[in-house]
Every structure is written in C-alpha cells, then in structure tokens.
Design an enzyme around this catalytic site. Structure first.
Site, PDB file in Angstrom:
ATOM      1  CE  LYS A   1      66.807  17.631   3.085  1.00 26.95           C
ATOM      2  NZ  LYS A   1      68.071  18.418   3.625  1.00 26.95           N
TER       3      LYS A   1
ATOM      4  CG  ASP B   1      70.261  15.429   5.571  1.00 32.47           C
ATOM      5  OD1 ASP B   1      70.991  15.178   6.505  1.00 32.47           O
ATOM      6  OD2 ASP B   1      70.483  16.621   5.162  1.00 32.47           O
ATOM      7  CG  MET B   2      64.373   9.651   6.823  1.00 36.04           C
ATOM      8  SD  MET B   2      64.830   8.433   5.588  1.00 36.04           S
ATOM      9  CE  MET B   2      66.059   7.401   6.562  1.00 36.04           C
TER      10      MET B   2
ATOM     11  CD  GLN C   1      62.107  11.700   9.043  1.00 37.48           C
ATOM     12  OE1 GLN C   1      61.682  10.712   8.424  1.00 37.48           O
ATOM     13  NE2 GLN C   1      62.503  12.636   8.293  1.00 37.48           N
TER      14      GLN C   1
ATOM     15  NE  ARG D   1      72.181  14.857  11.426  1.00 37.72           N
ATOM     16  CZ  ARG D   1      72.313  15.038   9.965  1.00 37.72           C
ATOM     17  NH1 ARG D   1      71.164  15.394   9.651  1.00 37.72           N
ATOM     18  NH2 ARG D   1      73.392  15.269   9.660  1.00 37.72           N
TER      19      ARG D   1
ATOM     20  N   GLY E   1      61.605  14.832  13.319  1.00 38.19           N
ATOM     21  CA  GLY E   1      61.061  14.508  12.005  1.00 38.19           C
ATOM     22  C   GLY E   1      60.433  15.906  11.521  1.00 38.19           C
TER      23      GLY E   1
END
Length: 305
Positions: A98, A132-133, A161, A182, A186
C-alpha cells in the site's frame, strides 16, 4: 440490511480499542487462520505449503496510513527484505503493498524514493509487485504513480475497484500500459457521489471490467469469493477463447479453501492473498464489510481445521 452490515464492520475496523484487544487475543480469536504470522519468516512455511499444492501466492505486510518518514522507510525496508527472502527461499509468490505505508500522505518525493528502491529490488530478483488500491481519495495519486513506474518496470500491477464510478475509464486508460490488474469490488466506505451503493450495480460493473480488460488482451486477476462472479468469468473466457494463461483467480488465505483447490483441479491458475503482520484487525473487518457473506466463510475458517 446489507448496507447496514457493511457500515457496521467498517465502523469496527476503525476502533482503536478493538484493535488493541484483537492484537492481544489474536491467536485465540483465530487470527492465525487468516494471517500468515507476525513476520515474513513465520509466513514462509505457509507459502511453501500453498506452493506445494500448486497454489500461487501474493504476500502483504499489513499496515497503512503511515504518518512519519522514518516509519515509511522502515516499511520500504520490510518490502525489500521480503523480496530478497522470496528469492532466497525460491518461493512462488508476489508482493502486494500500500502506498500510504510508504509515505503517500507525507510527500511525493518520499513515496517515489521508497517505491523506486522496492521496484529495483523486485526487478533484480524477478518478483512481481502489485500496488493495492486504497480509498477513493487516493485513487488518482495511486494510478499516477503506477503509470509513471510502469514505464520502467514491467513487473508491476495495481488494483481497480468496481464500486467506483471512474473505474471503467481507468481500465480503458490503463490498457495503453498493458496493465496487470487485480479487479475487486472494493472494501472501503465511500460516498454515493463517487461509488455505486447497490450491490447489484457493483457486481454488474465488475463483470464489465473483467470483460473489458480481458478483451483488451491484458492480464487479469479476478479477486473474488463470489461463485457467481467466478462462473461468469469461466463462461466469458470460454465463449471468447481467452487463454487460461491470461487470467487468474485470487482469494484470501483462510477463505474458500476448497473452492481454491477445485479451481486448481479444473486447470485454472489460483493465487492466495496471504497477509502477515500484527495489524490484522482492520484488514479482517474490511473483508467482512466488503461482502457480508464472507462472515460465514470467516466463521467456518476460524473454527475448522
């Protein structure tokens, strides 16, 4: 009711009191069923076991929203040492991270410096890194950094997401970067001004994103425990002659274990998302909030061998 359940677990995820209790009683609560350990060394035997079953892995050192430069640099060092350990132990695993843990909220220069060091190590040892979001307030900065680094590092992916309105356009733009994505529904609490609030709309949008990215010829990770979403993907790739080496299914460690193995037996590539570290509580609560049906999976995973 579903929205109420989601808001409830998202509220719990931000409780510092429950977080402290969870860290203290984690093993008794079954944290070891969903987290690979407090350190990467503890996670190594689990990764080896998953690899021996034919499962691929991605590891994530839990923790985000770092607000000090020194801690951000420590997180970067953790990522680099993990990459080196992956190489040394010949593990079939990628690394997820992250950007807030690396200083995204502190300064552009800091997060850029930390990401460069991590990606240089990943390039040296041939390890794929996925950004990662996080919540929507950080989506634009995250994608800007992804596009910047993707020009020099092929071994880099990120996350989109489906509950965000903007995601369809993001997937379209990222196609120019041959992006490894990916795709997820969400897991953060978002305003109706930026995100779909109805589950059916989130699901429909995820299907659209999966179809778009696959048809654009890009590698796609479908991260979902939803059987309907998995069945949709199976049908779509068969009807459109999408090769099995262009996509994979991803699931959380400790959840839907039998489904993971069943997909593997059917010839699909399956990757297990294996988090490690002490800060597992918020991660777990967001997973429950993401899809209330995960509660049943979690309870079964927590109390079954």
């Amino acid at each position: 009711m579903e929205a109420l359940s989601k808001n409830f677990f998202l509220l719990l995820s931000n409780s510092s009191v429950l977080d402290k209790m969870a860290k203290k009683w984690g093993p008794r609560l079954g944290a070891d069923k969903i987290v690979g350990g407090e350190s990467f060394d503890q996670a190594i035997p689990l990764i080896q076991q998953l690899n021996s079953q034919g499962l691929h892995v991605t590891v994530d050192h839990l923790g985000e929203y770092v607000n000090s430069e020194s801690e951000a640099r420590e997180r970067a060092e953790e990522c680099i040492s993990t990459i080196q350990a992956i190489h040394n132990h010949q593990l079939n695993t990628q690394l997820s991270l992250k950007l807030t843990s690396l200083g995204l909220d502190i300064s552009h220069e800091l997060v850029h410096e930390n990401m460069t060091r991590i990606l240089e190590a990943a390039k040296q040892y041939d390890v794929v890194v996925t950004i990662d979001m996080e919540d929507s307030s950080r989506t634009e900065k995250t994608l800007e950094l992804y596009k910047h680094f993707k020009k020099d590092y092929d071994n880099l992916g990120t996350v989109i997401q489906s509950y965000l309105f903007r995601s369809n356009q993001d997937v379209e733009e990222l196609s120019d970067y041959n992006a490894y994505l990916r795709l997820v529904k969400g897991a953060y609490k978002e305003s109706g001004k930026v995100a779909f609030t109805e589950k059916s709309m989130v699901d429909d949008n995820l299907k659209k994103l999966i179809a778009k990215h696959l048809l654009n010829g890009n590698y796609t990770a479908i991260a979902s425990h939803d059987e309907a979403m998995i069945d949709f993907t199976k049908d779509f790739v068969e009807k459109n002659n999408i090769p099995k080496d262009q996509f994979e299914f991803q699931m959380l460690y400790g959840m839907r274990n039998q489904m993971q193995l069943d997909l593997l037996q059917e010839g699909y590539k399956v990757r297990v998302y294996l988090p490690y570290g002490e800060d597992w509580y918020g991660y777990f609560m967001r997973r429950l909030a993401e899809r209330p049906a995960n509660i049943a999976f979690a309870v079964k995973g927590l109390f079954s061998k």
